[in-house]
Design a protein around this motif. Structure first.
Motif, PDB file in Angstrom:
ATOM      1  N   LEU A 151      -3.266  -7.429  10.524  1.00 46.98           N
ATOM      2  CA  LEU A 151      -2.839  -6.879  11.935  1.00 46.98           C
ATOM      3  C   LEU A 151      -3.703  -7.385  12.777  1.00 46.98           C
ATOM      4  O   LEU A 151      -4.758  -7.991  12.627  1.00 46.98           O
ATOM      5  CB  LEU A 151      -2.797  -5.426  11.796  1.00 46.98           C
ATOM      6  CG  LEU A 151      -2.074  -4.841  10.654  1.00 46.98           C
ATOM      7  CD1 LEU A 151      -2.429  -3.086  10.491  1.00 46.98           C
ATOM      8  CD2 LEU A 151      -0.394  -4.888  11.043  1.00 46.98           C
ATOM      9  N   ASN A 152      -3.300  -6.975  14.216  1.00 46.05           N
ATOM     10  CA  ASN A 152      -4.120  -7.365  15.358  1.00 46.05           C
ATOM     11  C   ASN A 152      -4.956  -5.794  15.375  1.00 46.05           C
ATOM     12  O   ASN A 152      -6.498  -6.096  15.676  1.00 46.05           O
ATOM     13  CB  ASN A 152      -3.387  -7.302  16.680  1.00 46.05           C
ATOM     14  CG  ASN A 152      -2.943  -8.973  16.832  1.00 46.05           C
ATOM     15  OD1 ASN A 152      -3.579  -9.758  16.511  1.00 46.05           O
ATOM     16  ND2 ASN A 152      -1.725  -9.147  17.351  1.00 46.05           N
ATOM     17  N   TYR A 153      -4.677  -4.806  15.256  1.00 48.15           N
ATOM     18  CA  TYR A 153      -5.394  -3.528  15.391  1.00 48.15           C
ATOM     19  C   TYR A 153      -4.988  -2.723  14.169  1.00 48.15           C
ATOM     20  O   TYR A 153      -3.652  -2.567  14.019  1.00 48.15           O
ATOM     21  CB  TYR A 153      -5.031  -2.856  16.806  1.00 48.15           C
ATOM     22  CG  TYR A 153      -5.981  -3.678  17.936  1.00 48.15           C
ATOM     23  CD1 TYR A 153      -7.128  -3.127  18.128  1.00 48.15           C
ATOM     24  CD2 TYR A 153      -5.343  -4.534  18.449  1.00 48.15           C
ATOM     25  CE1 TYR A 153      -7.818  -3.725  19.294  1.00 48.15           C
ATOM     26  CE2 TYR A 153      -6.130  -5.210  19.479  1.00 48.15           C
ATOM     27  CZ  TYR A 153      -7.453  -4.705  20.021  1.00 48.15           C
ATOM     28  OH  TYR A 153      -8.087  -5.293  20.747  1.00 48.15           O
ATOM     29  N   ALA A 154      -5.837  -2.014  13.574  1.00 47.84           N
ATOM     30  CA  ALA A 154      -5.772  -1.105  12.557  1.00 47.84           C
ATOM     31  C   ALA A 154      -6.462   0.388  12.928  1.00 47.84           C
ATOM     32  O   ALA A 154      -7.433   0.159  13.150  1.00 47.84           O
ATOM     33  CB  ALA A 154      -6.151  -1.471  11.102  1.00 47.84           C
ATOM     34  N   GLY A 155      -5.672   1.293  12.815  1.00 46.43           N
ATOM     35  CA  GLY A 155      -6.150   2.566  13.154  1.00 46.43           C
ATOM     36  C   GLY A 155      -6.323   3.335  11.712  1.00 46.43           C
ATOM     37  O   GLY A 155      -5.135   3.773  11.068  1.00 46.43           O
ATOM     38  N   VAL A 156      -7.410   3.482  11.126  1.00 41.82           N
ATOM     39  CA  VAL A 156      -7.510   3.903   9.713  1.00 41.82           C
ATOM     40  C   VAL A 156      -8.037   5.261   9.796  1.00 41.82           C
ATOM     41  O   VAL A 156      -9.057   5.781  10.134  1.00 41.82           O
ATOM     42  CB  VAL A 156      -8.668   3.135   9.026  1.00 41.82           C
ATOM     43  CG1 VAL A 156      -8.778   3.457   7.446  1.00 41.82           C
ATOM     44  CG2 VAL A 156      -8.098   1.465   9.008  1.00 41.82           C
ATOM     45  N   ILE A 157      -7.278   6.119   8.991  1.00 38.62           N
ATOM     46  CA  ILE A 157      -7.706   7.482   8.640  1.00 38.62           C
ATOM     47  C   ILE A 157      -8.190   7.518   7.066  1.00 38.62           C
ATOM     48  O   ILE A 157      -7.641   7.479   6.129  1.00 38.62           O
ATOM     49  CB  ILE A 157      -6.613   8.445   8.668  1.00 38.62           C
ATOM     50  CG1 ILE A 157      -5.833   8.453  10.067  1.00 38.62           C
ATOM     51  CG2 ILE A 157      -6.927  10.028   8.451  1.00 38.62           C
ATOM     52  CD1 ILE A 157      -4.418   9.273  10.207  1.00 38.62           C
ATOM     53  N   ILE A 158      -9.602   7.725   7.227  1.00 38.12           N
ATOM     54  CA  ILE A 158     -10.407   8.044   5.914  1.00 38.12           C
ATOM     55  C   ILE A 158     -10.219   9.396   5.592  1.00 38.12           C
ATOM     56  O   ILE A 158     -10.553  10.258   6.109  1.00 38.12           O
ATOM     57  CB  ILE A 158     -11.678   7.649   5.986  1.00 38.12           C
ATOM     58  CG1 ILE A 158     -12.060   6.122   6.358  1.00 38.12           C
ATOM     59  CG2 ILE A 158     -12.390   7.834   4.759  1.00 38.12           C
ATOM     60  CD1 ILE A 158     -13.331   5.726   6.601  1.00 38.12           C
TER      61      ILE A 158
END
Length: 254
Positions: A151-158
């Motif tokens: 991806l260009n940007y990843a928003g990751v929820i741990i």
């Protein structure tokens, strides 16, 4: 064979463009911007690996310069909002999370799967080619939809499946917040339960993959308070200023 012998790994080399998305569009709507130089990403890969494996904890946040955004959010809704903005500008910006919530919307599309305070979202509505599917920007992808994709940007929820014990100074796996039926199915094939150590290794590998999807930036939200505080010195904070994104590093680590 133990799970730690078969970790989740991307199908492309770190720093190399994914074969599947070199010429892709974000959700079929926004053209993908030219990819930046890979060296900041390699630095982030190294830092994520060191922290996740707890082999060596960096003393200070790594400064990736203007070519890479690596920052922690206090609110998953704000993180999702910024992912939408980055998708409009660059394309290929998506939300992702560990499998710490049950996929109830699979049977009833009116339900939401992920609930964190006031933030609500659904898991990916499809598994195959989810990144390019309509509506994927408003959904959250799992390891099964994102492994092998860049991806260009990843928003990751741990999620709450990975936690930190400050008294023991160790990561631990919360089985009550684990809903990956694929992993459970493989477990049944083995004819035994996974050990806590194997499950912890599995979950750490999942987050390592998710945290290494973004070529331009990675945003992070951590559910477990103790884990969030443990990571805070090593990941720059995010804050809003005049309705625009700015970055604030922990004052003690500037």
């Amino acid at each position: 064979m133990l799970i730690c012998r078969r970790p989740f790994t991307p199908r492309t080399c770190p720093g190399a463009p994914s074969r599947r998305h070199c010429q892709s569009r974000g959700g079929g709507q926004t053209p993908q911007a030219p990819l930046p130089d890979a060296s900041p990403r390699r630095q982030r890969l190294h830092q994520v690996h060191q922290v996740a494996r707890r082999r060596r904890t960096p003393r200070h946040p790594t400064r990736f310069g203007s070519d890479y955004e690596f920052t922690m959010f206090e609110d998953p809704a704000q993180m999702h909002h910024v992912i939408r903005e980055r998708n409009q500008e660059f394309g290929l910006a998506r939300m992702a999370a560990g499998y710490a919530w049950e996929w109830v919307s699979k049977k009833d599309g009116s339900l939401t799967d992920i609930r964190i305070g006031d933030y609500q979202a659904r898991w990916n509505s499809r598994v195959k080619d989810w990144v390019d599917s309509p509506g994927s920007l408003e959904e959250v992808g799992s390891i099964h939809t994102l492994q092998g994709y860049d991806l260009n940007y990843a928003g990751v929820i741990i999620g709450p499946d990975l936690r930190y014990d400050p008294d023991e100074d160790s990561l631990w796996f919360d089985r009550s917040s684990f809903f990956d039926k694929r992993a459970i199915y493989r477990n049944k094939q083995k004819g035994r339960d996974w050990t806590p150590e194997e499950l912890l290794e599995w979950v750490r590998n999942v987050y390592y993959v998710l945290l290494t999807r973004g070529r331009r930036g990675t945003f992070v939200y951590v559910c477990d308070h103790n884990l969030r505080e443990y990571l805070r010195p090593y990941v720059p904070d995010f804050e809003w200023s005049d309705q625009k994104a700015t970055y604030r590093r922990n004052r003690d680590h500037r």
